[in-house]
Scaffold this active site. Sequence first.
Site, PDB file in Angstrom:
ATOM      1  N   GLY A   1      38.205  35.034  32.044  1.00 53.82           N
ATOM      2  CA  GLY A   1      37.017  34.344  31.555  1.00 53.82           C
ATOM      3  C   GLY A   1      37.120  34.171  30.039  1.00 53.82           C
ATOM      4  O   GLY A   1      37.441  35.121  29.334  1.00 53.82           O
TER       5      GLY A   1
ATOM      6  N   GLU B   1      34.548  31.019  33.246  1.00 49.29           N
ATOM      7  CA  GLU B   1      35.666  31.489  34.070  1.00 49.29           C
ATOM      8  C   GLU B   1      36.814  30.482  34.019  1.00 49.29           C
ATOM      9  O   GLU B   1      36.601  29.284  33.839  1.00 49.29           O
ATOM     10  CB  GLU B   1      35.198  31.698  35.516  1.00 49.29           C
ATOM     11  CG  GLU B   1      34.348  32.936  35.712  1.00 49.29           C
ATOM     12  CD  GLU B   1      35.028  34.193  35.191  1.00 49.29           C
ATOM     13  OE1 GLU B   1      36.008  34.637  35.786  1.00 49.29           O
ATOM     14  OE2 GLU B   1      34.582  34.732  34.151  1.00 49.29           O
TER      15      GLU B   1
ATOM     16  N   ARG C   1      45.064  39.093  45.810  1.00 45.64           N
ATOM     17  CA  ARG C   1      46.346  38.747  45.194  1.00 45.64           C
ATOM     18  C   ARG C   1      47.406  39.822  45.431  1.00 45.64           C
ATOM     19  O   ARG C   1      48.572  39.623  45.182  1.00 45.64           O
ATOM     20  CB  ARG C   1      46.134  38.467  43.699  1.00 45.64           C
ATOM     21  CG  ARG C   1      45.400  37.147  43.468  1.00 45.64           C
ATOM     22  CD  ARG C   1      44.812  37.018  42.076  1.00 45.64           C
ATOM     23  NE  ARG C   1      43.507  37.680  41.969  1.00 45.64           N
ATOM     24  CZ  ARG C   1      42.677  37.555  40.917  1.00 45.64           C
ATOM     25  NH1 ARG C   1      43.031  36.803  39.897  1.00 45.64           N
ATOM     26  NH2 ARG C   1      41.521  38.185  40.891  1.00 45.64           N
TER      27      ARG C   1
ATOM     28  N   ALA D   1      83.663  86.942  55.262  1.00 45.51           N
ATOM     29  CA  ALA D   1      83.479  85.504  55.460  1.00 45.51           C
ATOM     30  C   ALA D   1      83.435  85.165  56.949  1.00 45.51           C
ATOM     31  O   ALA D   1      84.090  85.810  57.764  1.00 45.51           O
ATOM     32  CB  ALA D   1      84.615  84.747  54.780  1.00 45.51           C
TER      33      ALA D   1
HETATM   34  C1  UD1 Z   1      36.846  39.123  36.114  1.00 48.45           C
HETATM   35  C2  UD1 Z   1      35.844  38.390  35.223  1.00 48.45           C
HETATM   36  C3  UD1 Z   1      36.601  37.642  34.127  1.00 48.45           C
HETATM   37  C4  UD1 Z   1      37.426  38.654  33.340  1.00 48.45           C
HETATM   38  C5  UD1 Z   1      38.335  39.473  34.251  1.00 48.45           C
HETATM   39  C6  UD1 Z   1      38.926  40.625  33.469  1.00 48.45           C
HETATM   40  C7  UD1 Z   1      33.893  37.714  36.550  1.00 48.45           C
HETATM   41  C8  UD1 Z   1      33.225  36.611  37.273  1.00 48.45           C
HETATM   42  N1  UD1 Z   1      35.084  37.436  36.017  1.00 48.45           N
HETATM   43  O1  UD1 Z   1      37.685  38.140  36.720  1.00 48.45           O
HETATM   44  O2  UD1 Z   1      35.698  36.982  33.263  1.00 48.45           O
HETATM   45  O3  UD1 Z   1      38.179  37.985  32.355  1.00 48.45           O
HETATM   46  O4  UD1 Z   1      37.584  40.047  35.327  1.00 48.45           O
HETATM   47  O5  UD1 Z   1      39.860  41.313  34.220  1.00 48.45           O
HETATM   48  O6  UD1 Z   1      33.333  38.791  36.429  1.00 48.45           O
HETATM   49  N2  UD1 Z   1      34.248  42.688  42.718  1.00 48.45           N
HETATM   50  C9  UD1 Z   1      33.250  43.189  43.544  1.00 48.45           C
HETATM   51  N3  UD1 Z   1      32.599  42.337  44.375  1.00 48.45           N
HETATM   52  C10 UD1 Z   1      32.844  41.004  44.413  1.00 48.45           C
HETATM   53  C11 UD1 Z   1      33.863  40.502  43.569  1.00 48.45           C
HETATM   54  C12 UD1 Z   1      34.537  41.367  42.740  1.00 48.45           C
HETATM   55  O7  UD1 Z   1      32.979  44.385  43.531  1.00 48.45           O
HETATM   56  O8  UD1 Z   1      32.162  40.308  45.194  1.00 48.45           O
HETATM   57  C13 UD1 Z   1      34.976  43.617  41.843  1.00 48.45           C
HETATM   58  C14 UD1 Z   1      36.467  43.659  42.167  1.00 48.45           C
HETATM   59  O9  UD1 Z   1      36.755  44.716  43.035  1.00 48.45           O
HETATM   60  C15 UD1 Z   1      37.112  43.898  40.805  1.00 48.45           C
HETATM   61  C16 UD1 Z   1      36.103  43.350  39.811  1.00 48.45           C
HETATM   62  O10 UD1 Z   1      34.881  43.173  40.512  1.00 48.45           O
HETATM   63  O11 UD1 Z   1      37.312  45.261  40.548  1.00 48.45           O
HETATM   64  C17 UD1 Z   1      36.560  42.011  39.229  1.00 48.45           C
HETATM   65  O12 UD1 Z   1      36.776  41.086  40.268  1.00 48.45           O
HETATM   66  P1  UD1 Z   1      37.997  40.083  40.251  1.00 48.45           P
HETATM   67  O13 UD1 Z   1      37.893  39.227  41.440  1.00 48.45           O
HETATM   68  O14 UD1 Z   1      39.269  40.821  40.048  1.00 48.45           O
HETATM   69  O15 UD1 Z   1      37.637  39.242  38.945  1.00 48.45           O
HETATM   70  P2  UD1 Z   1      38.643  38.451  37.998  1.00 48.45           P
HETATM   71  O16 UD1 Z   1      38.963  37.146  38.614  1.00 48.45           O
HETATM   72  O17 UD1 Z   1      39.759  39.303  37.607  1.00 48.45           O
HETATM   73 CA    CA Z   2      40.482  41.296  38.181  1.00 44.04          CA
END
Ligand code: UD1
Ligand code: CA
Length: 455
Positions: free
Chosen positions: A138, A153, A18, A422
Amino acid sequence: MSEQKLEVCILAAGMGTRMKSTIPKVLQVLAGKPLLSHLLASVQTLGPKKIHVVVGPESESLKTVFCDDGINWVTQTERRGTGHALMQALPDIADNSKVLILLGDAPLVSARLMKSLIEGDTPLSVLTVCLDDPTGYGRIVRSGSDRISQIVEDRDANEAQAEINEINTGVMVADVQSLREWLPQLKSDNAQNELLLTDLVSIASGADLYVRPVLTEDAVEVAGVNSFEQLAELERVLQRRYAHDLMNEGVHIVDPERFDLRGHLSCGRDVFIDVNNVFEGDVTLGDGVRIGANCRVINSVIEPGSVIKDHSHLEGCQVGPESQVGPFARLRPGTVLRESVAIGNFVEVKNSEIGKGTKASHLTYLGDASIGESVNIGAGTITCNYDGIDKHRTRIEDHVFVGSNTALVAPVVIGAGSIIGAGSTITKDVKEGVLALSRVKQKSVINWKRSEDEK
Ligand code: UD1
Ligand code: CA
């Protein structure tokens, strides 16, 4: 049974899609520091046995930035969701550990909140918060008043679930044995087609285990950063907090909405800070210091009673007491102003020491210079410190008067009490007390006429 040790796992392998950036999201900057630095600072106060950070395959830049933090880097080669990310770290976590799980993109979770989760003795604890607009997060589905049965989610929520405004912050605590049992049970039958960490909740509660919600009131501390817009919002909230803390300590900040701190600012009494200033690194402002509008002050000490006027830029310098700087002055690293020094508009100073009561009021460059007390540097004076290969020093002793538009070709020493006429270009040392001049004599041409062509 031996005592459980704390290990922390930060999930940071997401693409940050994003943000449409090529920089890993946790390296994006909030209040002058990468997101991950904020989180690590809080985590480190808990004294965990190990900190694991799960990163994507293209994370060399991250490892370089945080090479001194003793982090165990875990690579998630394929991004298959937050649950899958945590699974990658499991083999590195010691048996009998309690695991604090954090999301790399929620940078402001405080150590206090982390502790409130760690302290409980429940199989799984989840930090939650209520938001006016829960879109994107979530949702927490409770069964009864004090237990969670499920996290849904945003993309999987039905209409009724979408109405729930209590959300998952992403911060969880569980023991490693339970995680080893639950994580292999995750399935990707959801809208994102990923292995979701949040499904641990239904797995645990399905096995009749208690999933404990810890509800915080502070939505800022747990805010996630998914876009530059959210990053900017968080930046402002954080800046407002810094400004309010300083105001409570007695600093007069004219407008906390136009105040930016990217490091640490320590202030004496009766400090005045006008609008649109940026403070970076470690900055100290002594008693009664006044900072005009639109200045940037980086890693500098400004001693009591000094005034920095509008549009000045100071970096790595020390401004002695009762001095005046600016407007439009630039003090570069290695500048030391002693006491009651005046540096005026369009004056640049670098790696120079300037003695008590000395003035350089207009349009001047002082580089690699040692200047004594009560010296007057005329407008347009330049220390020619660079010969194209090496830098050289200029020494100006006490009570010298340098006339306007003088070029001092270094290395050169200007003796105490001397006067430079100067418009001079000074290439040789000047003895104490003399008048030194290097100019073409002025002449008047009698009967001079303009050429016909010019008319
Ligand atoms: C996530 C939570 C959601 C919560 C929100 C809070 C899950 C499934 N969802 O959603 O319930 O309300 O955070 O901010 O956990 N990441 C990895 N590997 C991956 C995917 C993500 O390391 O394969 C890491 C990302 O770098 C990030 C974090 O996990 O730092 C969260 O991932 P993101 O995709 O931002 O989750 P949200 O949709 O924000
Ligand atoms: Ca996030």
